[in-house]
Structures are given as structure tokens and as C-alpha cells.
Write a protein that holds these residues in place. Sequence first.
Motif, short mmCIF file in Angstrom:
data_model
loop_
_atom_site.label_atom_id
_atom_site.label_comp_id
_atom_site.label_asym_id
_atom_site.label_seq_id
_atom_site.Cartn_x
_atom_site.Cartn_y
_atom_site.Cartn_z
N MET A 2 54.98 23.55 -18.17
CA MET A 2 54.64 23.73 -17.36
C MET A 2 55.63 22.31 -16.41
SD MET A 2 53.13 25.54 -14.89
CE MET A 2 53.94 27.65 -14.60
N VAL A 3 57.01 22.07 -16.02
CA VAL A 3 57.56 21.56 -15.58
C VAL A 3 56.45 21.70 -13.93
CG1 VAL A 3 59.48 20.39 -14.47
CG2 VAL A 3 59.67 21.46 -16.36
N GLU A 4 56.28 20.92 -13.29
CA GLU A 4 55.37 20.67 -11.71
C GLU A 4 56.05 20.92 -10.97
OE1 GLU A 4 53.76 16.78 -9.26
OE2 GLU A 4 52.98 16.99 -11.59
N THR A 5 55.74 21.45 -10.06
CA THR A 5 56.68 22.30 -8.95
C THR A 5 57.36 20.78 -7.84
OG1 THR A 5 54.84 23.13 -7.50
CG2 THR A 5 56.39 24.54 -9.41
N VAL A 6 58.29 21.52 -7.12
CA VAL A 6 58.89 20.35 -5.66
C VAL A 6 57.66 21.15 -4.95
CG1 VAL A 6 60.27 20.16 -4.42
CG2 VAL A 6 60.86 19.99 -6.98
N THR A 7 56.76 20.19 -3.96
CA THR A 7 56.01 20.19 -2.71
C THR A 7 57.07 19.76 -1.06
OG1 THR A 7 54.49 18.79 -2.64
CG2 THR A 7 54.35 20.35 -4.49
N GLU A 8 56.66 20.23 -0.80
CA GLU A 8 56.94 20.19 1.34
C GLU A 8 56.60 18.71 1.38
OE1 GLU A 8 56.07 22.92 4.14
OE2 GLU A 8 57.08 24.50 2.82
N ALA A 9 55.47 18.18 0.66
CA ALA A 9 55.04 16.28 0.62
C ALA A 9 56.32 15.59 -0.02
CB ALA A 9 54.14 16.33 0.43
N ASP A 10 56.65 16.28 -0.48
CA ASP A 10 57.97 15.70 -1.28
C ASP A 10 58.87 15.45 -0.71
OD1 ASP A 10 56.16 15.26 -3.86
OD2 ASP A 10 56.92 17.63 -4.72
N TYR A 11 59.69 15.76 0.27
CA TYR A 11 60.20 15.17 0.66
C TYR A 11 59.99 15.16 2.70
CZ TYR A 11 63.58 16.78 -2.71
OH TYR A 11 63.92 16.19 -4.18
N SER A 12 58.76 15.32 2.50
CA SER A 12 58.19 15.27 4.22
C SER A 12 58.97 14.17 4.94
CB SER A 12 56.81 14.86 3.93
OG SER A 12 55.78 13.93 3.79
N GLY A 13 58.78 12.29 4.24
CA GLY A 13 58.79 11.50 4.59
C GLY A 13 61.15 11.31 4.46
N HIS A 14 62.06 12.81 3.90
CA HIS A 14 62.86 12.11 4.68
C HIS A 14 63.55 12.74 6.30
CE1 HIS A 14 63.31 12.45 0.09
NE2 HIS A 14 64.58 12.51 -0.02
N THR A 15 64.50 11.84 6.14
CA THR A 15 65.12 12.81 7.83
C THR A 15 65.30 13.51 7.80
OG1 THR A 15 66.43 11.50 7.93
CG2 THR A 15 65.37 10.21 8.33
N VAL A 16 65.93 14.17 9.24
CA VAL A 16 66.54 15.49 8.89
C VAL A 16 67.85 15.73 8.87
CG1 VAL A 16 67.12 17.63 11.09
CG2 VAL A 16 65.92 16.44 11.43
N SER A 17 68.62 14.72 8.94
CA SER A 17 70.11 14.07 8.96
C SER A 17 70.16 14.31 6.64
CB SER A 17 70.73 12.95 9.06
OG SER A 17 71.78 12.83 8.89
N GLN A 18 69.14 13.79 6.00
CA GLN A 18 68.80 13.44 4.74
C GLN A 18 69.09 14.61 4.08
OE1 GLN A 18 65.87 10.07 4.22
NE2 GLN A 18 67.38 8.85 3.64
N LEU A 19 68.37 14.93 4.79
CA LEU A 19 68.26 17.05 4.38
C LEU A 19 69.20 18.26 4.77
CD1 LEU A 19 63.69 17.23 6.26
CD2 LEU A 19 64.85 17.25 3.93
N LYS A 20 69.58 18.54 5.81
CA LYS A 20 71.21 18.85 5.97
C LYS A 20 71.83 18.51 4.74
CE LYS A 20 70.18 19.49 10.70
NZ LYS A 20 71.10 20.02 12.08
N ASP A 21 72.37 17.18 4.67
CA ASP A 21 73.03 16.37 3.43
C ASP A 21 72.76 17.17 2.36
OD1 ASP A 21 74.18 15.09 6.01
OD2 ASP A 21 73.89 13.63 4.57
#
Length: 158
Positions: A1-20
Motif C-alpha cells: 500500500m502506498v503512503e497517503t498524502v497528509t495535510e502536514a505534507d503541504y502545510s509549508g506551502h504558501t497560499v499562492s503555491q497551493l492555488k497554482d
Amino acid sequence: MVETVTEADYSGHTVSQLKDELKTRGLKVSGNKSDLVARLVADLNETIENLENVIEETEEAAVAVEKASEELGDVSDKLAEKDLKGALTELKDASDDVQEAAEETLEAADSALLAAEDISEKASGVANRWKALSRNQKIIVALITVVTVAFVVSGYQF
């Protein structure tokens, strides 16, 4: 089973990066940062789940095909022994196993198509974003990519 992605994986991203990233995937870009992260994580985990389903159903299909193959071998053995009644019994079992193998293979194919469509949609978004870049922006992206690869290949040493 592949490890799932968590919100912690993206907590360091900026809002702009997330929107992109969300725009690239054709997803809504409205909401606060936690909404954006949740939307992105859900999309990534859906892709992972689709691919895991393909793997699981392909493995099930392979087992069913192997079982059907063994049953067909039993039919062959009974025919070699000139046991027609036994061969017919084995043929009935083999027929059921071949049908099960066909059904498992169709399920795996359906899952593969679903996953392929999902990935294709996401790739199309990336391709459209690339096409929208100017020539200079593409050159900058290429330079950043080359520098990043060189940095990784050098063992993170410059």
C-alpha cells in the motif's frame, strides 16, 4: 500500500503555491489555506486510491487466471487418462474459473481506465499551464529544472 498524502505534507506551502497547484489540477482555488490544502490532499489521495485499486484488481485477475489455467491443466490430465466423465467435471470447474478470470480482468481494466482518465485530466492541466507560459518563462523554468537536477545529482553540494 502506498503512503497517503497528509495535510502536514503541504502545510509549508504558501497560499499562492497551493492555488497554482489546484489550478493546474482544474480544482477550485477559493477558500482559506486549510481549505486549499484539504482540497489538494483529497485530490492526490483520490489518485493514489485509483492506482491502488488498479494494482489490487490486477493482482486478483492474475490469481483468477492462474486458477483457471490450473483447472484447464486438470482437464488435460483427465483427457490423457481417458477419463471423459472426470474431464467434463474439470471442464465445468475450468469454465467457472475462466469466467471469474474474465470478470476480474474486466474490473481491472475498468479501474485502469478510470485511473488513466484521472491522470490524463491532470496532465492536460499541466500542459495547458505550460502552453500559457511565455518563451522567457519557459526558459526560466528550464534553467531552474537544470539547476535543481544538478544540485540533486551532486549530492546537494555546490
